[in-house]
Design an enzyme around this catalytic site. Structure first.
Site, PDB file in Angstrom:
ATOM      1  N   LYS A   1      34.992  35.718  35.470  1.00  0.00           N
ATOM      2  CA  LYS A   1      34.270  36.488  36.477  1.00  0.00           C
ATOM      3  C   LYS A   1      34.765  37.935  36.473  1.00  0.00           C
ATOM      4  CE  LYS A   1      34.963  37.417  40.813  1.00  0.00           C
ATOM      5  NZ  LYS A   1      34.422  38.808  40.907  1.00  0.00           N
TER       6      LYS A   1
ATOM      7  N   GLY B   1      44.383  42.087  39.556  1.00  0.00           N
ATOM      8  CA  GLY B   1      43.776  42.707  40.735  1.00  0.00           C
ATOM      9  C   GLY B   1      44.807  42.984  41.810  1.00  0.00           C
ATOM     10  N   SER B   2      44.370  42.933  43.054  1.00  0.00           N
ATOM     11  CA  SER B   2      45.258  43.329  44.146  1.00  0.00           C
ATOM     12  C   SER B   2      46.208  42.211  44.559  1.00  0.00           C
ATOM     13  CB  SER B   2      44.425  43.751  45.366  1.00  0.00           C
ATOM     14  OG  SER B   2      43.892  42.612  46.007  1.00  0.00           O
TER      15      SER B   2
ATOM     16  N   THR C   1      44.591  39.837  47.239  1.00  0.00           N
ATOM     17  CA  THR C   1      43.711  38.797  46.690  1.00  0.00           C
ATOM     18  C   THR C   1      44.544  37.699  46.032  1.00  0.00           C
ATOM     19  OG1 THR C   1      42.023  40.476  46.283  1.00  0.00           O
ATOM     20  CG2 THR C   1      41.744  38.389  45.142  1.00  0.00           C
ATOM     21  N   ALA C   2      45.640  38.093  45.387  1.00  0.00           N
ATOM     22  CA  ALA C   2      46.509  37.118  44.716  1.00  0.00           C
ATOM     23  C   ALA C   2      47.106  36.121  45.704  1.00  0.00           C
ATOM     24  CB  ALA C   2      47.620  37.839  43.966  1.00  0.00           C
TER      25      ALA C   2
ATOM     26  N   GLU D   1      48.529  39.444  37.524  1.00  0.00           N
ATOM     27  CA  GLU D   1      48.943  40.810  37.182  1.00  0.00           C
ATOM     28  C   GLU D   1      48.419  41.710  38.293  1.00  0.00           C
ATOM     29  OE1 GLU D   1      49.413  44.263  36.485  1.00  0.00           O
ATOM     30  OE2 GLU D   1      47.701  44.211  35.136  1.00  0.00           O
TER      31      GLU D   1
ATOM     32  N   CYS E   1      46.710  50.356  36.976  1.00  0.00           N
ATOM     33  CA  CYS E   1      47.872  49.794  37.672  1.00  0.00           C
ATOM     34  C   CYS E   1      49.182  50.412  37.203  1.00  0.00           C
ATOM     35  CB  CYS E   1      47.906  48.273  37.499  1.00  0.00           C
ATOM     36  SG  CYS E   1      47.895  47.766  35.779  1.00  0.00           S
TER      37      CYS E   1
ATOM     38  N   GLU F   1      50.132  51.193  47.282  1.00  0.00           N
ATOM     39  CA  GLU F   1      49.362  51.561  46.086  1.00  0.00           C
ATOM     40  C   GLU F   1      48.075  52.263  46.515  1.00  0.00           C
ATOM     41  OE1 GLU F   1      48.255  49.572  41.873  1.00  0.00           O
ATOM     42  OE2 GLU F   1      47.578  48.439  43.601  1.00  0.00           O
TER      43      GLU F   1
END
Length: 487
Positions: free
Chosen positions: A178, A231-232, A235-236, A253, A287, A391
């Site tokens: 996705k 991603g963020s 979300t992780a 990551e 990143c 970030e």
């Protein structure tokens, strides 16, 4: 009067075929602010179909030899390279990055990802030991895990999607991927090449949509034993919670708040040119970008003056302009978020030396409603400030001074992230000492973003779990078993 523009409509790619979806999401051209594309708003139903296709394709694909899989992946790389310019233009339009960056970085690396893993899969070996006194021999074997769920971000769309797909299929897995709903076009274009390359139906399935709907359905599916996510950090956390009941393998990551440490014996010409690039490349939406610059006191004023002069030379313009150094940020919401950090810094008493709110941004007529921002340098900011701790993921960097090596190591480590760092010094001893003590998965000295794909990539602390690279990705995308034979 011109008629309405025809929107590009994407479709999911499941079991080797494009499949329409019942509902769609608008996707914007960041350089104009206009809707230009419709992306499937997939959910459980579409993910279920992809799981079925991936499950059915697994036996055939995993039983192919590494050499056969390697040949197919090299063919796919050839096809991407053949269409490099078309892919680069699509990536630039969809993401907002400059055509130059897409042409020289994103698309060549996407093709190379397939070549790299097509090669590395041919060179793995397994272990064997003898136990003569027991008449036993032990050896290890690696087998593919099954269906890999791959979720990639919007900043380097095809580059990071292929960085996941390539090792997954090289190792014999089938995948459901996705991409971000904000940057789905190049993934959809790549789907058109999969059959031509010889990838059987069901081996690579791409389901478009949002994290909360499509991503959630992939992550919580009991038949997807492995998730690789870039991603963020926020979300992780959700991915870890959703996948916990199923004991899934996870590779995460995540974000970074990467320091550059500039000692008084640094080569300032090289350092300034590279640090401007490491702060503002791809609009600061990488990143690995530098967002905290620590400069030793004796060179602080000179560095700051020259750094700001160089930052002001970066041209912000239409992504299709070959002379532009920076394009548009990904979305209106993201642009507002990044600008708000600058406002917060000002409210805290920091000095904005160039960029947002200081210099005027001149844009072509067609780009007036795009999501553009000038490279922005902030000085005299406290380490505790949100601009030094969080970030920002945009063209904003903070410059602060330091006195001693011991002090700067402590301050550089004083954030929740630990992805990357850069050190600038001509002292070999200092470079080794400081690199060892920095809490970062990658440390560059006197350079930035020089990548050796064979070696581990990933972060410490809130910057992620696991590593990616030739050996690390192979180990993640396979299960190891130890077999004992008595003779």
């Amino acid at each position: 009067m011109a008629g309405p523009k025809t929107l590009l409509v994407l479709e999911n790619f499941i079991n080797g075929k494009f499949v329409p979806c019942s509902s769609y999401i608008d996707s914007y051209d960041p350089s104009t602010g206009d809707v230009y594309c419709r992306v499937p708003d997939s959910g459980k139903e579409q993910v279920e179909a992809a799981v079925t296709a991936a499950r059915d394709a697994f036996l055939g694909w995993s039983s192919k030899s590494p050499q056969e899989r390697s040949q197919i992946m090299n063919k796919l790389a050839d096809l991407i390279e053949h269409d490099l310019e078309t892919f680069a233009q699509a990536e630039s339009k969809d993401q907002g990055k400059t055509i130059t960056f897409a042409r020289t970085v994103d698309i060549p690396r996407a093709a190379y990802n397939f070549r790299f893993f097509a090669s590395s899969i041919l060179h793995h070996t397994t272990e064997c030991t003898q136990m003569d006194h027991m008449d036993c021999m032990h050896y290890t074997m690696r087998t593919p895990v099954g269906i890999a769920g791959l979720i990639s971000p919007w900043n380097l769309p095809l580059y990071l999607l292929t960085w996941k797909i390539a090792p997954a299929i090289a190792s014999g897995n089938t995948v459901i991927a996705k991409p971000s709903e904000m940057t789905s076009v190049t993934a959809w274009m790549m789907c058109k090449l999969l059959g031509k390359a010889g990838i059987p139906p069901g081996v690579v399935n791409i389901v478009f949509g949002t994290g909360p709907k499509a991503g959630e359905a992939i992550v919580s599916h009991p038949d997807v034993p492995l998730i690789s996510f870039t991603g963020s950090t926020l979300t992780a956390q959700s991915i870890r919670e959703r996948s916990a009941p199923h004991c899934k393998k996870l590779s995460l990551e995540l974000g970074g708040k990467n320091p550059a440490i500039i000692f008084e014996d640094a080569n300032l010409d090289q350092c300034i040119a590279t640090t401007v690039r490491s702060s503002f490349a791809n609009q600061g939406e990488i990143c690995l970008c530098t967002s905290r610059i620590f400069v030793q006191r004796s060179i602080y004023n000179e560095f700051l003056k020259r750094f700001v002069e160089e930052a002001r030379k970066w041209k912000v313009g239409s992504p299709s302009d070959p002379t532009a150094s920076m394009g548009a940020l990904i979305s209106k919401e993201h642009l507002e978020k990044v600008k708000n950090y600058v406002k917060k810094a000002q409210a805290e008493g920091a000095r904005i030396l160039c960029g947002e709110g200081v210099d005027s941004l001149v844009l072509p007529t067609g780009n007036q409603n795009g999501y553009f921002m000038l490279p922005t340098v902030i000085a005299e900011v406290e380490d505790e400030s949100c601009c030094m701790q969080e970030e920002i993921f945009g063209p904003v960097t903070c410059v602060v001074l330091f006195d001693t090596e011991e002090e700067v190591i402590k301050r550089a480590n004083g954030v929740k992230y630990g992805l990357a760092a850069t050190i600038w010094s001509s002292s070999v001893g200092r470079v080794h000492r400081v690199a060892k003590r920095l809490q970062a998965g990658l440390v560059w000295t006197n350079c930035w973003l020089v990548r050796e794909l064979n070696l581990p990539f990933g972060g410490m602390k809130a910057s992620g779990i696991g590593r990616e690279g030739a050996k690390e990705s192979y180990e993640f995308f396979t299960e190891v078993k130890t077999i004992t034979i008595k003779h």
